[in-house]
Design an enzyme around this catalytic site. Structure first.
Site, PDB file in Angstrom:
ATOM      1  N   ASP A  80       0.809  -1.214   0.000  1.00 20.57           N
ATOM      2  CA  ASP A  80       0.000   0.000   0.000  1.00 20.57           C
ATOM      3  C   ASP A  80       0.852   1.278   0.000  1.00 20.57           C
ATOM      4  O   ASP A  80       0.853   2.055   0.960  1.00 20.57           O
ATOM      5  CB  ASP A  80      -0.935  -0.009   1.236  1.00 20.57           C
ATOM      6  CG  ASP A  80      -1.828  -1.225   1.267  1.00 20.57           C
ATOM      7  OD1 ASP A  80      -2.250  -1.689   0.193  1.00 20.57           O
ATOM      8  OD2 ASP A  80      -2.116  -1.715   2.380  1.00 20.57           O
ATOM      9  N   GLU A 128     -13.026  -0.650  -6.630  1.00 22.03           N
ATOM     10  CA  GLU A 128     -12.942  -1.596  -5.519  1.00 22.03           C
ATOM     11  C   GLU A 128     -12.464  -0.912  -4.237  1.00 22.03           C
ATOM     12  O   GLU A 128     -13.148  -0.933  -3.234  1.00 22.03           O
ATOM     13  CB  GLU A 128     -11.993  -2.751  -5.879  1.00 22.03           C
ATOM     14  CG  GLU A 128     -11.825  -3.803  -4.804  1.00 22.03           C
ATOM     15  CD  GLU A 128     -13.035  -4.722  -4.660  1.00 22.03           C
ATOM     16  OE1 GLU A 128     -13.892  -4.731  -5.568  1.00 22.03           O
ATOM     17  OE2 GLU A 128     -13.127  -5.421  -3.642  1.00 22.03           O
ATOM     18  N   GLU A 156      23.918   6.579   5.188  1.00 22.75           N
ATOM     19  CA  GLU A 156      23.412   5.588   6.137  1.00 22.75           C
ATOM     20  C   GLU A 156      23.589   4.192   5.543  1.00 22.75           C
ATOM     21  O   GLU A 156      23.361   3.986   4.350  1.00 22.75           O
ATOM     22  CB  GLU A 156      21.934   5.839   6.442  1.00 22.75           C
ATOM     23  CG  GLU A 156      21.656   7.178   7.094  1.00 22.75           C
ATOM     24  CD  GLU A 156      22.430   7.364   8.402  1.00 22.75           C
ATOM     25  OE1 GLU A 156      22.512   6.389   9.188  1.00 22.75           O
ATOM     26  OE2 GLU A 156      22.968   8.463   8.625  1.00 22.75           O
ATOM     27  N   GLU A 166      21.691   1.867   5.947  1.00 22.86           N
ATOM     28  CA  GLU A 166      20.359   1.401   5.552  1.00 22.86           C
ATOM     29  C   GLU A 166      19.834   2.164   4.333  1.00 22.86           C
ATOM     30  O   GLU A 166      18.634   2.183   4.081  1.00 22.86           O
ATOM     31  CB  GLU A 166      19.385   1.486   6.734  1.00 22.86           C
ATOM     32  CG  GLU A 166      19.103   2.878   7.267  1.00 22.86           C
ATOM     33  CD  GLU A 166      20.130   3.388   8.268  1.00 22.86           C
ATOM     34  OE1 GLU A 166      21.191   2.752   8.415  1.00 22.86           O
ATOM     35  OE2 GLU A 166      19.869   4.436   8.894  1.00 22.86           O
TER      36      GLU A 166
HETATM   37  O1  FUB Z   1      -3.316  -3.834   2.883  1.00 21.99           O
HETATM   38  C1  FUB Z   1      -4.621  -4.093   3.317  1.00 21.99           C
HETATM   39  C2  FUB Z   1      -5.623  -3.715   2.247  1.00 21.99           C
HETATM   40  O2  FUB Z   1      -5.363  -4.419   1.059  1.00 21.99           O
HETATM   41  C3  FUB Z   1      -5.547  -2.268   1.828  1.00 21.99           C
HETATM   42  O3  FUB Z   1      -6.208  -1.404   2.715  1.00 21.99           O
HETATM   43  C4  FUB Z   1      -6.158  -2.342   0.477  1.00 21.99           C
HETATM   44  O4  FUB Z   1      -5.942  -1.200  -0.298  1.00 21.99           O
HETATM   45  C5  FUB Z   1      -5.510  -3.579  -0.070  1.00 21.99           C
HETATM   46  O5  FUB Z   1      -4.236  -3.305  -0.601  1.00 21.99           O
END
Ligand code: FUB
Length: 472
Positions: A54, A229, A348, A350
């Site tokens: 995400d 969605e 860094e 990392e």
């Molecule tokens: O990562 C958990 C859920 O899955 C997210 O809120 C959605 O957008 C999907 O990626």
């Protein structure tokens, strides 16, 4: 803490559940497009030592900050997400790990499910909007955390949810006139106008009409007639408003719609990224950085990856002349490097384009360090501009074991050795010392590999490194 994503209660139970079964089957049925961390691989997904999901990119002061979710290792049947992570880069290739400055624990009222959010900057403060389930009700709500720096620490801005209507995936867009909008939703799509304080809103949330003209036609789910969605990402370009989102389920693809105003009316424009990549979800984030446009998404491409162990990746793209977005495919190479990396300032440990075998942690020495280093592990730093040459290498290191050697190699983990730095036992994994060794033959712009060698077990930790210019 293991949970499954709740099935919406508004008449979609069977079809949504069925879609999830399809998604799970997909997770296990598709042969992983496994990314093997070898020298032959390029640099997508952009983080290898934890699973990330995400993406939410934010450009600030010449760096792109990337806010992500975090899928816990080993989850195969539900999302196990307890915190969020921050990364940053000046070149889209070498990413610095800033750890986790926001977790479920930040919100006293949150129970679980650290899902997809977005961070934005306003007036020198950074606001991070995230969905979580609420203690007691178990229903999703959206919280907002605030910080004085893009890397945190973030604190709960309100002590309670900002919005609570059981829906997820907040995105925030600030228009040229200063009006900020919060959009979110699954299965619906909502917006509300945020006040200038970014932590309250005016009026009530408005449901955006999900028409097929606006969001495309879905044919396999009577409860969801449009493709929308979840995971909206809203922005403006050349006077046109874009909403990019995860479409259809499951496997999701990325689609987009445009509008003449931030509140619509929206017109469906088609596919941004087809359903690909060994994950039944996907999630968009788009920014312009150093003269180019970048599309962030996630997939299940790392070893062990899948629908619940995802990884964020990035592609560079160019808008078509009419402002439409081209179809973007997932690649293993990712975006080209936008800038070189200067080895003559402190870097860094990392900060890396690719890590093999390493982990990161907070350090008592300041910031984060790389650790859990075994014999043969390495860090790749891409496009290091040595110029005429380097004469020495200095690193901040610690070791509670017999220590080891940091080999400085060019081009690959088995490439030419330009220096070797021994690391002794320093008395502890957080007992830091600085070691320096001579360097010869490092000139021009090179991919630098810090390859670690030694005996068995963990060898050393590294906090930062720096070269000195000149010839040895
Ligand atoms: O990562 C958990 C859920 O899955 C997210 O809120 C959605 O957008 C999907 O990626």
């Amino acid at each position: 803490m293991s949970t499954v994503r709740p099935i919406p209660t508004t008449g979609t139970r069977f079809t949504r559940a069925a879609a999830w079964v399809v998604g799970l089957l997909l997770t296990f049925a598709v042969l992983p497009a496994a990314v093997h961390p070898t020298e032959a691989r390029a640099d997508n997904p952009i983080v290898q030592h934890v699973y990330t999901a995400d993406p939410s990119p934010l450009v600030h002061n010449g760096r792109v900050y990337l806010y992500t979710g975090h899928d816990e290792d080993g989850s195969t049947s539900s999302f196990v997400m307890k915190d969020w992570r921050v990364w940053s880069s000046a070149d889209m290739v070498n990413w610095t790990d800033h750890g986790s400055p926001l977790s479920l624990n930040t919100f006293s009222w949150a129970a679980d499910n650290a899902w997809a959010g977005q961070a934005v900057e306003r007036g020198g403060k950074f606001y991070w909007y995230v969905p979580v389930t609420v203690r007691g009700t178990g229903q999703f709500a959206i919280g907002v955390a605030v910080a004085d720096s893009p890397t945190g620490p973030f604190r709960d801005a309100l002590g309670h949810p900002l919005v609570e209507n059981t829906e997820i995936d907040p995105t925030v867009f600030i228009d040229d006139d200063g009006q900020a909008y919060l959009y979110w939703g699954n299965p619906n799509l909502w917006y509300v106008k945020l006040n200038a304080d970014m932590t309250s809103y005016a009026g009530s949330p408005t449901r955006i009409p999900l028409t097929t003209a606006g969001f495309g036609t879905r044919t396999d789910n009577p409860d969801r007639p449009t493709l929308y969605e979840e995971g909206p990402w809203v922005y403006k370009r050349g006077g046109l408003y874009y909403i990019v989102y995860a479409a259809k389920c499951c496997q999701e693809f990325i689609a987009y719609s445009t509008a003449p105003s931030p509140t619509g009316p929206w017109t469906y424009r088609g596919t941004v990224m087809p359903a690909q990549g060994n994950s039944f979800t996907n999630h968009p984030g788009i920014v312009d950085f150093k003269g180019n446009s970048y599309f962030f998404y996630h997939n299940g491409a790392l070893p062990g990856g899948g629908g619940f162990t995802r990884s964020v990746a990035v592609e560079r793209f160019s808008y078509n002349a009419d402002g439409t977005i081209p179809v973007i495919n997932m690649t293993n190479s990712g975006a080209p490097q936008a800038d070189t990396l200067n080895p003559y300032v402190r870097q860094e440990a990392e900060t890396l384009a690719w890590g093999s075998g390493i982990e990161t942690e907070w350090t008592s020495d300041g910031g984060m360090n790389v650790g859990w280093i075994d014999n043969g592990d390495y860090i790749k730093v891409k496009g290091v501009a040595f110029g005429p040459g380097a004469s020495s290498f200095t690193a901040r290191v610690a070791s509670a074991s017999a220590g080891g050697t940091v080999e400085l190699r060019l081009g690959s983990p088995s490439g030419t050795v330009v220096g070797r730095c021994g690391v002794p036992n320093t008395g502890g994994w957080q007992t830091w010392t600085t070691v320096t060794c001579p360097v010869g033959g490092a000139a021009g712009t090179q991919d630098l590999y810090l390859r670690f060698t030694g005996g068995s077990g963990y060898l050393l930790n590294m906090n930062w490194w720096q070269f000195t210019p000149g010839t040895s």
